[in-house]
Write a protein that holds these residues in place. Sequence first.
Motif, PDB file in Angstrom:
ATOM      1  N   ALA A   1      46.397  29.735 -13.076  1.00  0.00           N
ATOM      2  CA  ALA A   1      45.663  30.201 -11.898  1.00  0.00           C
ATOM      3  C   ALA A   1      45.101  29.026 -11.105  1.00  0.00           C
ATOM      4  O   ALA A   1      45.076  29.052  -9.870  1.00  0.00           O
ATOM      5  CB  ALA A   1      44.550  31.149 -12.321  1.00  0.00           C
ATOM      6  N   LEU A   2      44.664  27.997 -11.798  1.00  0.00           N
ATOM      7  CA  LEU A   2      44.136  26.815 -11.113  1.00  0.00           C
ATOM      8  C   LEU A   2      45.241  26.002 -10.444  1.00  0.00           C
ATOM      9  O   LEU A   2      45.044  25.439  -9.368  1.00  0.00           O
ATOM     10  CB  LEU A   2      43.386  25.922 -12.103  1.00  0.00           C
ATOM     11  N   LEU A   3      46.410  25.934 -11.084  1.00  0.00           N
ATOM     12  CA  LEU A   3      47.501  25.118 -10.560  1.00  0.00           C
ATOM     13  C   LEU A   3      48.316  25.800  -9.470  1.00  0.00           C
ATOM     14  O   LEU A   3      48.931  25.136  -8.657  1.00  0.00           O
ATOM     15  CB  LEU A   3      48.438  24.705 -11.699  1.00  0.00           C
ATOM     16  N   ARG A   4      48.315  27.126  -9.437  1.00  0.00           N
ATOM     17  CA  ARG A   4      49.184  27.849  -8.502  1.00  0.00           C
ATOM     18  C   ARG A   4      48.964  27.443  -7.043  1.00  0.00           C
ATOM     19  O   ARG A   4      49.936  27.250  -6.315  1.00  0.00           O
ATOM     20  CB  ARG A   4      49.042  29.357  -8.686  1.00  0.00           C
ATOM     21  N   PRO A   5      47.723  27.262  -6.571  1.00  0.00           N
ATOM     22  CA  PRO A   5      47.568  26.827  -5.176  1.00  0.00           C
ATOM     23  C   PRO A   5      48.145  25.432  -4.917  1.00  0.00           C
ATOM     24  O   PRO A   5      48.602  25.138  -3.822  1.00  0.00           O
ATOM     25  CB  PRO A   5      46.051  26.825  -4.958  1.00  0.00           C
ATOM     26  N   VAL A   6      48.139  24.586  -5.930  1.00  0.00           N
ATOM     27  CA  VAL A   6      48.636  23.223  -5.791  1.00  0.00           C
ATOM     28  C   VAL A   6      50.141  23.160  -6.008  1.00  0.00           C
ATOM     29  O   VAL A   6      50.852  22.400  -5.365  1.00  0.00           O
ATOM     30  CB  VAL A   6      47.921  22.285  -6.792  1.00  0.00           C
ATOM     31  N   VAL A   7      50.634  23.985  -6.936  1.00  0.00           N
ATOM     32  CA  VAL A   7      52.063  24.021  -7.273  1.00  0.00           C
ATOM     33  C   VAL A   7      52.543  25.458  -7.063  1.00  0.00           C
ATOM     34  O   VAL A   7      52.649  26.235  -8.013  1.00  0.00           O
ATOM     35  CB  VAL A   7      52.295  23.567  -8.737  1.00  0.00           C
ATOM     36  N   PRO A   8      52.834  25.831  -5.813  1.00  0.00           N
ATOM     37  CA  PRO A   8      53.174  27.229  -5.527  1.00  0.00           C
ATOM     38  C   PRO A   8      54.496  27.698  -6.132  1.00  0.00           C
ATOM     39  O   PRO A   8      54.801  28.883  -6.089  1.00  0.00           O
ATOM     40  CB  PRO A   8      53.231  27.268  -3.995  1.00  0.00           C
ATOM     41  N   THR A   9      55.282  26.787  -6.712  1.00  0.00           N
ATOM     42  CA  THR A   9      56.557  27.199  -7.305  1.00  0.00           C
ATOM     43  C   THR A   9      56.398  27.733  -8.720  1.00  0.00           C
ATOM     44  O   THR A   9      57.372  28.198  -9.307  1.00  0.00           O
ATOM     45  CB  THR A   9      57.550  26.020  -7.320  1.00  0.00           C
ATOM     46  N   LEU A  10      55.191  27.660  -9.284  1.00  0.00           N
ATOM     47  CA  LEU A  10      54.980  28.209 -10.625  1.00  0.00           C
ATOM     48  C   LEU A  10      55.215  29.718 -10.600  1.00  0.00           C
ATOM     49  O   LEU A  10      54.774  30.409  -9.684  1.00  0.00           O
ATOM     50  CB  LEU A  10      53.552  27.952 -11.104  1.00  0.00           C
ATOM     51  N   ASN A  11      55.882  30.226 -11.621  1.00  0.00           N
ATOM     52  CA  ASN A  11      56.094  31.663 -11.734  1.00  0.00           C
ATOM     53  C   ASN A  11      54.843  32.306 -12.296  1.00  0.00           C
ATOM     54  O   ASN A  11      54.165  31.740 -13.149  1.00  0.00           O
ATOM     55  CB  ASN A  11      57.274  31.951 -12.662  1.00  0.00           C
ATOM     56  N   THR A  12      54.564  33.505 -11.857  1.00  0.00           N
ATOM     57  CA  THR A  12      53.437  34.246 -12.402  1.00  0.00           C
ATOM     58  C   THR A  12      53.882  34.958 -13.679  1.00  0.00           C
ATOM     59  O   THR A  12      55.086  35.156 -13.906  1.00  0.00           O
ATOM     60  CB  THR A  12      52.927  35.301 -11.404  1.00  0.00           C
ATOM     61  N   GLN A  13      52.914  35.373 -14.479  1.00  0.00           N
ATOM     62  CA  GLN A  13      53.244  36.144 -15.677  1.00  0.00           C
ATOM     63  C   GLN A  13      53.920  37.455 -15.269  1.00  0.00           C
ATOM     64  O   GLN A  13      54.845  37.913 -15.930  1.00  0.00           O
ATOM     65  CB  GLN A  13      51.990  36.435 -16.490  1.00  0.00           C
ATOM     66  N   HIS A  14      53.475  38.023 -14.179  1.00  0.00           N
ATOM     67  CA  HIS A  14      54.067  39.280 -13.717  1.00  0.00           C
ATOM     68  C   HIS A  14      55.544  39.092 -13.356  1.00  0.00           C
ATOM     69  O   HIS A  14      56.394  39.876 -13.774  1.00  0.00           O
ATOM     70  CB  HIS A  14      53.290  39.815 -12.514  1.00  0.00           C
ATOM     71  N   ARG A  15      55.835  38.036 -12.585  1.00  0.00           N
ATOM     72  CA  ARG A  15      57.238  37.776 -12.209  1.00  0.00           C
ATOM     73  C   ARG A  15      58.100  37.528 -13.434  1.00  0.00           C
ATOM     74  O   ARG A  15      59.229  37.994 -13.526  1.00  0.00           O
ATOM     75  CB  ARG A  15      57.338  36.576 -11.277  1.00  0.00           C
ATOM     76  N   ALA A  16      57.568  36.760 -14.382  1.00  0.00           N
ATOM     77  CA  ALA A  16      58.317  36.472 -15.606  1.00  0.00           C
ATOM     78  C   ALA A  16      58.561  37.751 -16.397  1.00  0.00           C
ATOM     79  O   ALA A  16      59.660  37.980 -16.908  1.00  0.00           O
ATOM     80  CB  ALA A  16      57.578  35.445 -16.452  1.00  0.00           C
ATOM     81  N   GLY A  17      57.547  38.602 -16.488  1.00  0.00           N
ATOM     82  CA  GLY A  17      57.689  39.863 -17.210  1.00  0.00           C
ATOM     83  C   GLY A  17      58.696  40.790 -16.567  1.00  0.00           C
ATOM     84  O   GLY A  17      59.512  41.421 -17.248  1.00  0.00           O
ATOM     85  N   VAL A  18      58.655  40.881 -15.241  1.00  0.00           N
ATOM     86  CA  VAL A  18      59.604  41.728 -14.514  1.00  0.00           C
ATOM     87  C   VAL A  18      61.026  41.212 -14.721  1.00  0.00           C
ATOM     88  O   VAL A  18      61.959  41.989 -14.955  1.00  0.00           O
ATOM     89  CB  VAL A  18      59.241  41.799 -13.014  1.00  0.00           C
ATOM     90  N   ALA A  19      61.197  39.893 -14.649  1.00  0.00           N
ATOM     91  CA  ALA A  19      62.531  39.308 -14.838  1.00  0.00           C
ATOM     92  C   ALA A  19      63.046  39.588 -16.247  1.00  0.00           C
ATOM     93  O   ALA A  19      64.203  39.992 -16.432  1.00  0.00           O
ATOM     94  CB  ALA A  19      62.489  37.808 -14.579  1.00  0.00           C
ATOM     95  N   LEU A  20      62.196  39.397 -17.254  1.00  0.00           N
ATOM     96  CA  LEU A  20      62.599  39.646 -18.633  1.00  0.00           C
ATOM     97  C   LEU A  20      62.940  41.113 -18.856  1.00  0.00           C
ATOM     98  O   LEU A  20      63.954  41.437 -19.481  1.00  0.00           O
ATOM     99  CB  LEU A  20      61.504  39.185 -19.594  1.00  0.00           C
ATOM    100  N   ALA A  21      62.119  42.000 -18.327  1.00  0.00           N
ATOM    101  CA  ALA A  21      62.391  43.435 -18.479  1.00  0.00           C
ATOM    102  C   ALA A  21      63.700  43.816 -17.787  1.00  0.00           C
ATOM    103  O   ALA A  21      64.491  44.589 -18.334  1.00  0.00           O
ATOM    104  CB  ALA A  21      61.230  44.247 -17.902  1.00  0.00           C
ATOM    105  N   SER A  22      63.940  43.263 -16.609  1.00  0.00           N
ATOM    106  CA  SER A  22      65.184  43.566 -15.886  1.00  0.00           C
ATOM    107  C   SER A  22      66.405  43.141 -16.688  1.00  0.00           C
ATOM    108  O   SER A  22      67.404  43.864 -16.748  1.00  0.00           O
ATOM    109  CB  SER A  22      65.196  42.857 -14.531  1.00  0.00           C
ATOM    110  N   LEU A  23      66.305  41.990 -17.324  1.00  0.00           N
ATOM    111  CA  LEU A  23      67.416  41.522 -18.164  1.00  0.00           C
ATOM    112  C   LEU A  23      67.577  42.407 -19.393  1.00  0.00           C
ATOM    113  O   LEU A  23      68.683  42.823 -19.731  1.00  0.00           O
ATOM    114  CB  LEU A  23      67.179  40.075 -18.590  1.00  0.00           C
TER     115      LEU A  23
END
Length: 81
Positions: free
Chosen positions: A8-30
């Motif tokens: 959460a602290l790094l996301r504004p500085v490194v906007p390319t970090l994946n969120t837990q939600h995005r990672a979870g959605v990707a894993l579930a889709s697979l």
Amino acid sequence: MMGTPLSALLRPVVPTLNTQHRAGVALASLALGQVAAPAGRSYVALRRGKLSWPEPSELARNGRAVEGLWADSAALVGLPA
């Protein structure tokens, strides 16, 4: 869960970090078969919130390295190699 506050602290500085939600959605889709790998691909990566199928690294394709990692991992959890 130290990764969550740090992410959460790094996301504004490194906007390319994946969120837990995005990672979870990707894993579930697979896992649910909603997304299929292209023919001949088995390695998947989540980059900037999108799935891609890059070539595994040279080390990942090294049979001796793979066998060594398997043996070391088995020994760490008390399984026969």
